[in-house]
Design an enzyme around this catalytic site. Structure first.
Site, PDB file in Angstrom:
ATOM      1  N   GLY A 199       0.767  -1.248   0.000  1.00  0.00           N
ATOM      2  CA  GLY A 199       0.000   0.000   0.000  1.00  0.00           C
ATOM      3  C   GLY A 199       0.797   1.296   0.000  1.00  0.00           C
ATOM      4  O   GLY A 199       0.365   2.290  -0.577  1.00  0.00           O
ATOM      5  N   GLU A 259       3.847   4.242   6.214  1.00  0.00           N
ATOM      6  CA  GLU A 259       2.608   3.467   6.056  1.00  0.00           C
ATOM      7  C   GLU A 259       1.646   4.234   5.151  1.00  0.00           C
ATOM      8  O   GLU A 259       1.652   5.475   5.139  1.00  0.00           O
ATOM      9  CB  GLU A 259       1.942   3.312   7.432  1.00  0.00           C
ATOM     10  CG  GLU A 259       2.066   1.941   8.049  1.00  0.00           C
ATOM     11  CD  GLU A 259       1.157   0.900   7.423  1.00  0.00           C
ATOM     12  OE1 GLU A 259       0.940   0.923   6.197  1.00  0.00           O
ATOM     13  OE2 GLU A 259       0.663   0.045   8.169  1.00  0.00           O
ATOM     14  N   ASP A 260       0.817   3.516   4.426  1.00  0.00           N
ATOM     15  CA  ASP A 260      -0.222   4.196   3.661  1.00  0.00           C
ATOM     16  C   ASP A 260      -1.397   4.552   4.565  1.00  0.00           C
ATOM     17  O   ASP A 260      -1.930   5.646   4.503  1.00  0.00           O
ATOM     18  CB  ASP A 260      -0.691   3.342   2.463  1.00  0.00           C
ATOM     19  CG  ASP A 260      -0.997   1.918   2.860  1.00  0.00           C
ATOM     20  OD1 ASP A 260      -0.349   1.404   3.782  1.00  0.00           O
ATOM     21  OD2 ASP A 260      -1.898   1.311   2.256  1.00  0.00           O
ATOM     22  N   ASP A 296      -5.151   1.821  10.289  1.00  0.00           N
ATOM     23  CA  ASP A 296      -6.573   1.547  10.494  1.00  0.00           C
ATOM     24  C   ASP A 296      -6.744   1.018  11.923  1.00  0.00           C
ATOM     25  O   ASP A 296      -6.906   1.804  12.855  1.00  0.00           O
ATOM     26  CB  ASP A 296      -7.013   0.528   9.424  1.00  0.00           C
ATOM     27  CG  ASP A 296      -8.514   0.367   9.365  1.00  0.00           C
ATOM     28  OD1 ASP A 296      -9.201   0.711  10.348  1.00  0.00           O
ATOM     29  OD2 ASP A 296      -9.032  -0.105   8.336  1.00  0.00           O
ATOM     30  N   THR A 335      -0.819  -3.355  12.079  1.00  0.00           N
ATOM     31  CA  THR A 335       0.402  -3.441  11.269  1.00  0.00           C
ATOM     32  C   THR A 335       1.523  -2.662  11.946  1.00  0.00           C
ATOM     33  O   THR A 335       2.657  -3.145  12.050  1.00  0.00           O
ATOM     34  CB  THR A 335       0.141  -2.918   9.847  1.00  0.00           C
ATOM     35  OG1 THR A 335      -0.905  -3.683   9.263  1.00  0.00           O
ATOM     36  CG2 THR A 335       1.381  -3.010   8.986  1.00  0.00           C
ATOM     37  N   LYS A 395      -7.135   6.453  10.676  1.00  0.00           N
ATOM     38  CA  LYS A 395      -8.523   6.434  11.163  1.00  0.00           C
ATOM     39  C   LYS A 395      -8.444   6.373  12.684  1.00  0.00           C
ATOM     40  O   LYS A 395      -8.507   5.298  13.272  1.00  0.00           O
ATOM     41  CB  LYS A 395      -9.265   5.219  10.608  1.00  0.00           C
ATOM     42  CG  LYS A 395      -9.422   5.226   9.090  1.00  0.00           C
ATOM     43  CD  LYS A 395     -10.148   3.960   8.638  1.00  0.00           C
ATOM     44  CE  LYS A 395     -10.212   3.851   7.129  1.00  0.00           C
ATOM     45  NZ  LYS A 395     -10.724   2.537   6.696  1.00  0.00           N
ATOM     46  N   ASP A 404      -5.848  -0.387  -2.045  1.00  0.00           N
ATOM     47  CA  ASP A 404      -6.588  -1.240  -2.986  1.00  0.00           C
ATOM     48  C   ASP A 404      -7.919  -1.730  -2.441  1.00  0.00           C
ATOM     49  O   ASP A 404      -8.164  -1.709  -1.233  1.00  0.00           O
ATOM     50  CB  ASP A 404      -5.757  -2.479  -3.310  1.00  0.00           C
ATOM     51  CG  ASP A 404      -5.715  -3.461  -2.127  1.00  0.00           C
ATOM     52  OD1 ASP A 404      -5.308  -3.035  -1.024  1.00  0.00           O
ATOM     53  OD2 ASP A 404      -6.125  -4.623  -2.302  1.00  0.00           O
ATOM     54  N   ARG A 411      -5.090   0.659  -6.942  1.00  0.00           N
ATOM     55  CA  ARG A 411      -3.872   1.249  -6.370  1.00  0.00           C
ATOM     56  C   ARG A 411      -3.315   2.372  -7.247  1.00  0.00           C
ATOM     57  O   ARG A 411      -2.641   3.274  -6.773  1.00  0.00           O
ATOM     58  CB  ARG A 411      -2.794   0.181  -6.207  1.00  0.00           C
ATOM     59  CG  ARG A 411      -3.111  -0.908  -5.210  1.00  0.00           C
ATOM     60  CD  ARG A 411      -1.868  -1.760  -4.961  1.00  0.00           C
ATOM     61  NE  ARG A 411      -2.159  -3.025  -4.325  1.00  0.00           N
ATOM     62  CZ  ARG A 411      -2.245  -3.220  -3.012  1.00  0.00           C
ATOM     63  NH1 ARG A 411      -2.071  -2.207  -2.196  1.00  0.00           N
ATOM     64  NH2 ARG A 411      -2.493  -4.412  -2.514  1.00  0.00           N
TER      65      ARG A 411
END
Ligand code: PRP
Length: 180
Positions: free
Chosen positions: A50, A104-105, A108, A112, A136, A164, A170
């Protein structure tokens, strides 16, 4: 481009434009250079897949010398919510005594990032800084400096700019929000 696109079974509308992303990425790059002022070099850890687009744009705005590492972090498994289990693979650099920048993309659930921090905890690193294009905050309790976060969202499902849905979307230059 149409204001509504379809990816597989879901529809998306544009949420953050490419220009707005570029402005924010450049501001984060400046803030990170300031953060690492006086440091000889850093190691960036790019979380694949990501973060590839955010990382490519971000590091080109920066002037801090860096080694680049990449790690495959997997938690969504093709769906719209995080599965809760994170698989990490691919570290190649020696981290001891080094200043680390995790790219990081999206943060959430934060699992991760927790998994990455856990993987680094016994490696005697000098420091660890996290930057994320999106966050988020209502979904996680990890403390990430807002200075290095691009956009904070409510829990909406988004694609584009590296993110994605079932491995599609993406390549979109902006961020798109699911409307289904
Ligand atoms: C996504 C995203 C982040 C992570 C965020 O990766 O790219 O790395 O999940 O979720 P979390 O904060 O709940 O852990 P994904 O597992 O979909 O793999 P991908 O990057 O290859 O799409």
């Amino acid at each position: 481009m149409s204001s509504i696109i379809r990816i597989q079974d879901l529809r998306f509308t544009e949420y953050v434009t490419p220009d707005a992303i570029a402005d924010r990425v450049s501001a984060i790059g400046k803030a990170l250079d300031e953060r690492f002022k006086g440091v000889d070099s850093i190691i960036t850890i790019i979380t694949l897949k990501g973060a590839f687009m955010f990382a490519a744009d971000l590091i080109r705005t920066m002037h801090t010398p860096m080694y680049i590492d990449m790690v495959k972090a997997s938690s969504y498994k093709g769906g719209v919510t995080s599965t809760g289990t994170v698989t990490l693979s691919g570290f190649t650099e020696e981290f001891e005594g080094k200043h680390i920048l995790i790219i990081e993309d999206i943060v959430d659930s934060g699992r991760t990032i927790y998994a990455l921090l856990d993987a680094l905890k016994d490696r005697n690193i000098a420091s660890c800084t996290i930057t994320a294009l999106c966050s988020k905050p209502s979904q996680h309790d990890i403390d990430i400096s807002q200075e290095f976060v691009g956009f904070e969202f409510q829990p909406v499902f988004i694609v584009g700019y590296g993110l994605d849905y079932k491995e599609m979307g993406r390549e979109l230059p902006g961020i798109w929000r699911c409307i289904d």
